[in-house]
Design a protein around this motif. Structure first.
Motif, mmCIF file in Angstrom:
data_model
loop_
_atom_site.group_PDB
_atom_site.id
_atom_site.type_symbol
_atom_site.label_atom_id
_atom_site.label_comp_id
_atom_site.label_asym_id
_atom_site.label_seq_id
_atom_site.Cartn_x
_atom_site.Cartn_y
_atom_site.Cartn_z
ATOM 1 N N ASN A 5 30.668 50.216 23.327
ATOM 2 C CA ASN A 5 30.455 49.407 24.528
ATOM 3 C C ASN A 5 31.468 49.767 25.602
ATOM 4 O O ASN A 5 32.352 50.594 25.381
ATOM 5 C CB ASN A 5 30.523 47.913 24.194
ATOM 6 C CG ASN A 5 31.854 47.514 23.609
ATOM 7 O OD1 ASN A 5 32.906 47.927 24.091
ATOM 8 N ND2 ASN A 5 31.841 46.731 22.560
ATOM 9 N N ASP A 6 31.333 49.133 26.759
ATOM 10 C CA ASP A 6 32.223 49.489 27.870
ATOM 11 C C ASP A 6 33.670 49.078 27.637
ATOM 12 O O ASP A 6 34.582 49.727 28.124
ATOM 13 C CB ASP A 6 31.685 48.954 29.193
ATOM 14 C CG ASP A 6 31.721 47.451 29.301
ATOM 15 O OD1 ASP A 6 31.228 46.782 28.383
ATOM 16 O OD2 ASP A 6 32.232 46.956 30.314
ATOM 17 N N GLN A 7 33.900 48.038 26.851
ATOM 18 C CA GLN A 7 35.282 47.651 26.546
ATOM 19 C C GLN A 7 35.947 48.716 25.678
ATOM 20 O O GLN A 7 37.103 49.064 25.896
ATOM 21 C CB GLN A 7 35.335 46.300 25.851
ATOM 22 C CG GLN A 7 36.765 45.832 25.659
ATOM 23 C CD GLN A 7 36.902 44.344 25.818
ATOM 24 O OE1 GLN A 7 35.916 43.639 25.937
ATOM 25 N NE2 GLN A 7 38.111 43.878 25.841
ATOM 26 N N THR A 9 35.153 51.805 25.727
ATOM 27 C CA THR A 9 35.369 52.915 26.650
ATOM 28 C C THR A 9 36.683 52.721 27.393
ATOM 29 O O THR A 9 37.467 53.662 27.542
ATOM 30 C CB THR A 9 34.198 53.020 27.652
ATOM 31 O OG1 THR A 9 33.002 53.264 26.918
ATOM 32 C CG2 THR A 9 34.431 54.136 28.647
ATOM 33 N N GLY A 10 36.937 51.509 27.838
ATOM 34 C CA GLY A 10 38.203 51.208 28.500
ATOM 35 C C GLY A 10 39.390 51.466 27.596
ATOM 36 O O GLY A 10 40.418 51.982 28.041
ATOM 37 N N GLU A 11 39.266 51.128 26.328
ATOM 38 C CA GLU A 11 40.343 51.373 25.362
ATOM 39 C C GLU A 11 40.588 52.867 25.176
ATOM 40 O O GLU A 11 41.731 53.320 25.121
ATOM 41 C CB GLU A 11 40.016 50.721 24.013
ATOM 42 C CG GLU A 11 40.081 49.213 24.019
ATOM 43 C CD GLU A 11 41.487 48.673 24.227
ATOM 44 O OE1 GLU A 11 42.473 49.364 23.887
ATOM 45 O OE2 GLU A 11 41.599 47.551 24.747
ATOM 46 N N ALA A 21 43.314 48.991 29.774
ATOM 47 C CA ALA A 21 41.926 49.152 29.326
ATOM 48 C C ALA A 21 41.010 48.406 30.288
ATOM 49 O O ALA A 21 40.679 47.246 30.086
ATOM 50 C CB ALA A 21 41.768 48.643 27.895
ATOM 51 N N PHE A 22 40.616 49.074 31.358
ATOM 52 C CA PHE A 22 39.720 48.472 32.337
ATOM 53 C C PHE A 22 38.325 48.299 31.734
ATOM 54 O O PHE A 22 37.936 49.026 30.827
ATOM 55 C CB PHE A 22 39.593 49.377 33.575
ATOM 56 C CG PHE A 22 40.872 49.553 34.335
ATOM 57 C CD1 PHE A 22 41.329 48.555 35.176
ATOM 58 C CD2 PHE A 22 41.603 50.716 34.221
ATOM 59 C CE1 PHE A 22 42.500 48.718 35.892
ATOM 60 C CE2 PHE A 22 42.776 50.888 34.935
ATOM 61 C CZ PHE A 22 43.229 49.885 35.768
ATOM 62 N N THR A 23 37.570 47.346 32.266
ATOM 63 C CA THR A 23 36.169 47.202 31.868
ATOM 64 C C THR A 23 35.287 47.889 32.905
ATOM 65 O O THR A 23 35.704 48.129 34.042
ATOM 66 C CB THR A 23 35.753 45.721 31.764
ATOM 67 O OG1 THR A 23 35.816 45.142 33.072
ATOM 68 C CG2 THR A 23 36.626 44.959 30.790
ATOM 69 N N LEU A 24 34.061 48.154 32.528
ATOM 70 C CA LEU A 24 33.109 48.780 33.430
ATOM 71 C C LEU A 24 32.876 47.890 34.660
ATOM 72 O O LEU A 24 32.912 48.375 35.798
ATOM 73 C CB LEU A 24 31.795 49.047 32.698
ATOM 74 C CG LEU A 24 30.696 49.734 33.485
ATOM 75 C CD1 LEU A 24 31.147 51.091 34.003
ATOM 76 C CD2 LEU A 24 29.453 49.883 32.614
ATOM 77 N N GLU A 26 34.816 45.671 35.983
ATOM 78 C CA GLU A 26 36.027 45.654 36.802
ATOM 79 C C GLU A 26 36.088 46.890 37.709
ATOM 80 O O GLU A 26 36.369 46.786 38.907
ATOM 81 C CB GLU A 26 37.236 45.617 35.867
ATOM 82 C CG GLU A 26 38.564 45.458 36.497
ATOM 83 C CD GLU A 26 39.670 45.327 35.458
ATOM 84 O OE1 GLU A 26 40.789 45.026 35.879
ATOM 85 O OE2 GLU A 26 39.434 45.530 34.252
ATOM 86 N N ALA A 70 24.561 50.898 28.693
ATOM 87 C CA ALA A 70 25.536 50.493 29.710
ATOM 88 C C ALA A 70 25.300 51.239 31.011
ATOM 89 O O ALA A 70 25.591 50.729 32.080
ATOM 90 C CB ALA A 70 26.952 50.748 29.205
#
Length: 73
Positions: A5-7, A9-11, A21-24, A26, A70
């Motif tokens: 998931n996008d979280q 991806t941020g990690e 770790a930004f979110t999509l 954001e 996503a």
């Protein structure tokens, strides 16, 4: 291996050197803000503009990591 998931991806991007770790959502919001700001007349210096482009760069790096659902949402 593709993050689920996008979280995630941020990690992954955070582990690659991004400051957090930004979110999509954001980063899409930050990019949308910059687009509107530029359309209305960007008043900051070139150094600030270069810094503000980080959201575009993050989205570029995240694109290949995001699962298909996503990308189309």
């Amino acid at each position: 291996m593709e993050p689920p998931n996008d979280q995630a991806t941020g990690e992954v991007l955070h582990q690659r050197g991004w400051r957090k770790a930004f979110t999509l959502a954001e980063m899409i919001d930050k990019w949308a803000w910059l687009v509107v700001t530029v359309e209305n007349g960007y008043d900051d210096m070139v150094d600030e503009y270069t810094n503000d482009l980080y959201s575009r760069n993050w989205l570029h790096e995240a694109w290949v990591l995001l699962p298909g659902h996503a990308i189309v949402t």
